[in-house]
Design a protein around this motif. Structure first.
Motif, PDB file in Angstrom:
ATOM      1  N   SER A   1       0.903  -1.203  -0.063  1.00 52.44           N
ATOM      2  CA  SER A   1      -0.006   0.031  -0.103  1.00 52.44           C
ATOM      3  C   SER A   1       0.702   1.265  -0.148  1.00 52.44           C
ATOM      4  CB  SER A   1      -0.874   0.045   1.271  1.00 52.44           C
ATOM      5  OG  SER A   1      -0.142  -0.246   2.345  1.00 52.44           O
TER       6      SER A   1
ATOM      7  N   ASN B   1      -4.528   0.654  -7.057  1.00 53.49           N
ATOM      8  CA  ASN B   1      -5.203   0.852  -5.773  1.00 53.49           C
ATOM      9  C   ASN B   1      -6.179  -0.118  -5.607  1.00 53.49           C
ATOM     10  OD1 ASN B   1      -4.131   3.399  -5.057  1.00 53.49           O
ATOM     11  ND2 ASN B   1      -5.595   4.796  -6.480  1.00 53.49           N
TER      12      ASN B   1
ATOM     13  N   THR C   1      -5.930  -2.757  -2.001  1.00 54.36           N
ATOM     14  CA  THR C   1      -6.933  -2.810  -1.222  1.00 54.36           C
ATOM     15  C   THR C   1      -7.843  -4.029  -1.116  1.00 54.36           C
ATOM     16  OG1 THR C   1      -8.387  -1.681  -2.577  1.00 54.36           O
ATOM     17  CG2 THR C   1      -7.039  -0.288  -1.144  1.00 54.36           C
TER      18      THR C   1
ATOM     19  N   THR D   1      -9.413  -7.681  -0.750  1.00 60.85           N
ATOM     20  CA  THR D   1      -9.372  -8.305   0.435  1.00 60.85           C
ATOM     21  C   THR D   1      -9.500  -9.830   0.165  1.00 60.85           C
ATOM     22  OG1 THR D   1     -11.794  -8.161   0.696  1.00 60.85           O
ATOM     23  CG2 THR D   1     -10.590  -6.627   1.779  1.00 60.85           C
TER      24      THR D   1
END
Length: 938
Positions: free
Chosen positions: A30, A423, A427, A429
């Motif tokens: 990140s 991005n 992010t 999951t």
């Protein structure tokens, strides 16, 4: 990619630098994503041409990348392969720049140039010196707006032949027919993605001049393109140059968006294909959404966890634990409007494929149900982001910054789409991955098994029919092409040297374009260090290094690399053996710790030795079913003689018999003899200063000492006497023949060969060489032909490689011989060739060393060939001193086509009658190299 050495190190005092005393935690993906940025500006001409400009002043070069919204998905029925065929025609000259497009590219010193076609687009790209940008834009504009008057029937007929030979070259490879079966099995025939980009022989046969003209007018308007300029350029300059060159081109029809559905099979489909392969391969395929879907990133991550990571589920279970497969893979291929998931498993010899298929399906089903762990997702994120970061050091080419900007602009209307994807990656999951994989992989599967056997009959091209004569097209006269500006000589990075406390030399250069460090640990070993009675030992040893070391097993080592965003690999040339690491500089300390464990403390666990032995034996068998593998295993022992250090297979994998019998003790012994401080040199390119690099390497390698006798290479044997003849290796049913021709030159690689190598650019090396222009561009018999001075440290071979259509095998060898004899007698290098090659070589120097990898390779070559560190800073002066007379003399002193030995891999029934007419002795080999071959000598 030591048991005794490990014991010796236990009593040594390890030197640890303060920087390594407490390793920092790895930088998370990140945080890295936030640092990835390609600032750019955009403008659009009145004719609709979209232009994107990114400024990067690190080198005096500009990437010019133009992407057209036309790919094979836009092809109507009966015209498959046409987008790709037209891409070829775009390199045959335009109305104000006649002749082959590669000529002006070489004149201006272009690097990283090519054109490619796929389902969604056609692109053309090159990186040029800043001083050549105006001319490059003139040329791109000329073929965008003023092409058709230069397209002749001769060019069209020729390029149809070239494309058909490109198709044959791909189709003849092991598993080369799989894509056709997959597309047919998963997609309706009328689906835009429902045929291969290369097309069918029949459709290519039918292409007419009127088709070409209609295609160009429909698809190649400026309003259907995106132009990216990235590098030593600013927006005001870009606006002036682009308007000047492209502004007068009229717009064409705008490509209409296609509505494309993701098809689902009504029921699971299973098929079996026979092919000339050594190993049964099991495929599982699904159509899934493309990059226009929110599921694309989760699918990419899921596929990587399943079979894309070195520590993937399939690797761990099928390869490492249960030992049912020798190789596995899984990946997501995202096109603009459609995607695919492909999962494969290569069955271990002796294992029932049905057993592997059952376990493969069980593992897939379990993964789709339960999904990945958070750690698995994080490892994919780190690996992917670090790879993308490394790619951004390059402004153009196949994967640089220009590509990232163009893809987003063309496919999604957003040049910042690369940021959106990164991005989403940072992010994503485990729950999103599980949801996407379940949504798409719980649908019916297309299952294909490719097993060894005879192929079905090949779809060949027909004899060309008499073309319909098309009326000529009036040309448009433009102002002459701009002059090339001047360019200063290369400013090669300063090379510094120092030594560790144990005497290992560090050769270092600093580059600051990306925050990464590349380290190559080079050993004076190579394939020539392999024991002759146990060839393949080195290859097996290298494969075992990261399969267990310093108390970590192979899975733990793979996971550690992935968490760090590091990549550790191995490789060997004929003269040197390398272990390398590419690391985020922020994670350099722990990456070097892992690197040193792999190099110095490998376990060579008996179970891993046997597992990797099986994989290497499978690779050997694969080589023996591949035309290139067969040829490059056959030619070197014939050229050099079996007693010469280079008289071995160039692949380095060894033979079935030797690899089957090499023991663990012999592997450990090889490691002791050749992985030693006195045989080692570190080559490093990094954004970090040398003092910091030295400290980090001292902490990991400074206390390394060797025990026992060192390995010794005997390079004294002379090459075998030349024995010109043809060795014909029968490969029934092959639509193409692979021709290798070779001679051992009377020189060493450490001699000054630059003049001969430069002269050979006109004769054999490069697209514009005499032999490639003849067999590809004039005759259309091959996709590409090359003759090269293969520079090694010792005796240097000259090798010709010519894949040609089967029915032109004999004529191709005759044409090659004719070209060589003419060049080496009274038709030497011309003034045009000399000026083009010398001027281009000087101008291309800045683009040739754009990346850290380029610099690292140059430093290693300088060391191998005993050249000074500033060699590349002086090479422009050397080029200027190469007269036509010196160039001709350099090649004529070395190359003699009457001494060539030829290896031909092809269908003997078709090929031998052609070869009989050449008047050379022929040895028929009825089985591939490394088997008991029956021969007949003529």
């Amino acid at each position: 990619m030591m048991r005794k050495l490990t014991l010796a190190l236990l009593g040594a005092t390890m030197l640890v630098s303060p920087a390594l005393a407490a390793d920092p935690a790895p930088v998370p993906a990140s945080a890295l994503v936030k640092e990835i940025n390609i600032p750019h500006a955009q403008f659009t001409l009145k004719n609709g041409l979209r232009v994107i400009v990114h400024t990067d002043r690190k080198a005096p070069v500009v990437a010019v990348s133009i992407w057209y919204d036309i790919g094979s998905k836009h092809e109507p029925k009966g015209k498959t392969g046409f987008a790709h065929l037209f891409e070829h025609l775009m390199f045959n000259g335009s109305e104000n720049a006649p002749g082959d497009f590669f000529q002006p590219l070489q004149n201006m010193g272009a690097t990283d140039y090519n054109g490619t076609t796929w389902f969604d687009r056609t692109n053309y790209f090159q990186t040029v010196p800043t001083s050549a940008l105006d001319r490059m834009l003139y040329l791109e504009a000329d073929r965008m707006g003023y092409l058709l008057g230069a397209v002749t029937q001769e060019n069209l007929t020729n390029q149809i032949g070239v494309v058909q030979n490109e198709k044959r070259q791909g189709d003849t490879q092991p598993y080369g027919l799989v894509e056709y079966a997959q597309i047919k099995g998963m997609l309706p025939e009328d689906h835009p993605y429902g045929h291969s980009t290369i097309g069918s022989m029949a459709d290519l046969d039918s292409a007419s001049m009127e088709d070409v003209r209609a295609w160009f007018r429909q698809h190649y308007g400026p309003n259907n393109a995106v132009l990216v300029l990235a590098g030593d350029i600013d927006v005001p300059t870009a606006k002036q140059l682009v308007e000047k060159n492209f502004g007068a081109i009229k717009p064409g029809p705008k490509q209409k968006p296609l509505k494309i559905e993701v098809p689902t099979l009504a029921a699971a489909k299973s098929e079996v294909m026979k092919d000339k392969v050594a190993t049964t391969r099991i495929y599982r395929n699904w159509t899934v959404p493309g990059i226009d879907s929110a599921d694309s990133v989760p699918l990419e991550v899921g596929a990587a966890v399943l079979g894309g990571l070195a520590s993937s589920r399939l690797d761990n279970i099928l390869v490492r634990q249960e030992k049912l497969a020798v190789n596995v893979s899984a990946g997501y291929q995202g096109f603009a409007q459609l995607g695919g998931i492909e999962i494969t498993a290569d069955v271990k010899p002796g294992v029932d494929p049905a057993t592997v298929a059952k376990r493969l399906d069980e593992i897939i089903a379990d993964f789709v149900k339960t999904g990945p762990t958070a750690d698995e997702v994080q490892r994919v994120q780190m690996r992917t982001v670090s790879s993308r970061l490394a790619g951004l050091e390059q402004v153009g080419g196949f994967g640089g910054k220009a590509v990232a900007l163009a893809e987003g602009a063309l496919y999604r209307g957003d040049s910042n789409f690369y940021k959106t994807q990164l991005n989403e990656l940072a992010t994503v999951t485990p729950a999103r991955v599980t949801s996407a994989m379940g949504r798409w992989l719980n649908r019916p599967v297309y299952a294909l098994t490719v097993e060894p056997g005879e192929r079905a009959a090949y779809e060949e091209a027909k004899a060309p029919a008499a073309p319909k004569v098309a009326a000529p097209i009036a040309t448009v006269k433009r102002s002459p092409a701009p002059e090339l500006g001047t360019i200063s000589d290369l400013a090669f990075p300063k090379v510094e040297r120092t030594k560790l406390s144990n005497g290992i030399e560090i050769v270092y250069a600093q580059r600051n374009a990306v925050p990464m460090t590349q380290v190559a640990l080079s050993f004076n070993a190579g394939n020539t260090a392999d024991p002759r009675d146990k060839s393949g030992t080195q290859s097996l040893m290298l494969a075992l290094l990261d399969e267990g070391a310093a108390g970590m097993n192979s899975t733990q080592i793979a996971e550690a690399q992935e968490r760090l965003g590091a990549s550790i690999g191995t490789g060997a040339s004929m003269d040197r053996t390398n272990v390398s690491v590419t690391s985020l500089s922020a994670n350099l300390a722990p990456s070097l710790k892992l690197f040193s464990d792999i190099v110095l403390r490998p376990d060579f666990a008996p179970a891993e030795v046997e597992r990797l032995r099986g994989q290497q034996l499978a690779r050997i068998q694969s080589e023996l079913n591949n035309p290139q593998g067969i040829a490059f295993r056959t030619l070197p022992p014939i050229l050099f003689g079996k007693d010469h250090p280079y008289g071995i297979s160039f692949t380095g994998t060894g033979d079935v018999a030797t690899v089957s019998t090499v023991s663990r003790g012999e592997i450990v012994d090889f490691h002791h003899k050749w992985f030693r401080p006195e045989k080692a040199t570190f080559f490093v390119v990094s954004d970090k200063p040398l003092a910091e690099i030295k400290g980090a390497l001292e902490g990991s390698f400074g206390s390394w000492t060797a025990t026992g006798p060192a390995g010794v290479k005997d390079m004294s044997a002379a090459p075998a006497a030349a024995n010109p003849r043809i060795i014909l290796i029968n490969r029934p049913g092959s639509p193409q023949s692979l021709i290798l021709g070779g001679q051992v030159l009377a020189t060493k690689g450490t001699a000054d060969l630059e003049t001969a190598i430069t002269a050979n650019e006109a004769l054999g090396a490069g697209f514009l060489s005499r032999i490639n222009m003849d067999l590809r561009e004039t005759k259309g018999w091959s996709y590409g032909v090359r003759g090269s001075i293969n520079r090694v440290e010792g005796d240097v071979p000259y090798i010709i490689s010519a894949p040609v259509q089967a029915d032109k095998t004999g004529e191709s060898i005759a044409a090659l011989m004719s070209n060589y004899k003419a060049f080496l007698s009274d038709k030497g290098i011309t003034t045009e060739e000399r000026d083009r090659i010398i001027g281009g070589n000087i101008r291309e120097l800045p683009g040739s060393f754009e990346t850290s990898g380029d610099v690292l390779g140059a430093m290693q070559r300088n060391a191998l060939f005993k050249r000074p560190d500033d060699y590349y800073a002086t090479v422009a002066t050397a080029y200027r001193g190469m007269t036509q007379e010196k160039l001709d003399a350099s090649v004529r002193a070395l190359v003699n086509p009457d001494k060539f030995t030829w290896v031909v891999v092809g269908d003997a029934a078709k090929v031998k009658p052609q070869l009989d007419a050449l008047g050379l002795p022929i040895e028929m080999v009825t089985e591939a190299a490394n088997t008991t071959a029956s021969k007949t000598t003529k």
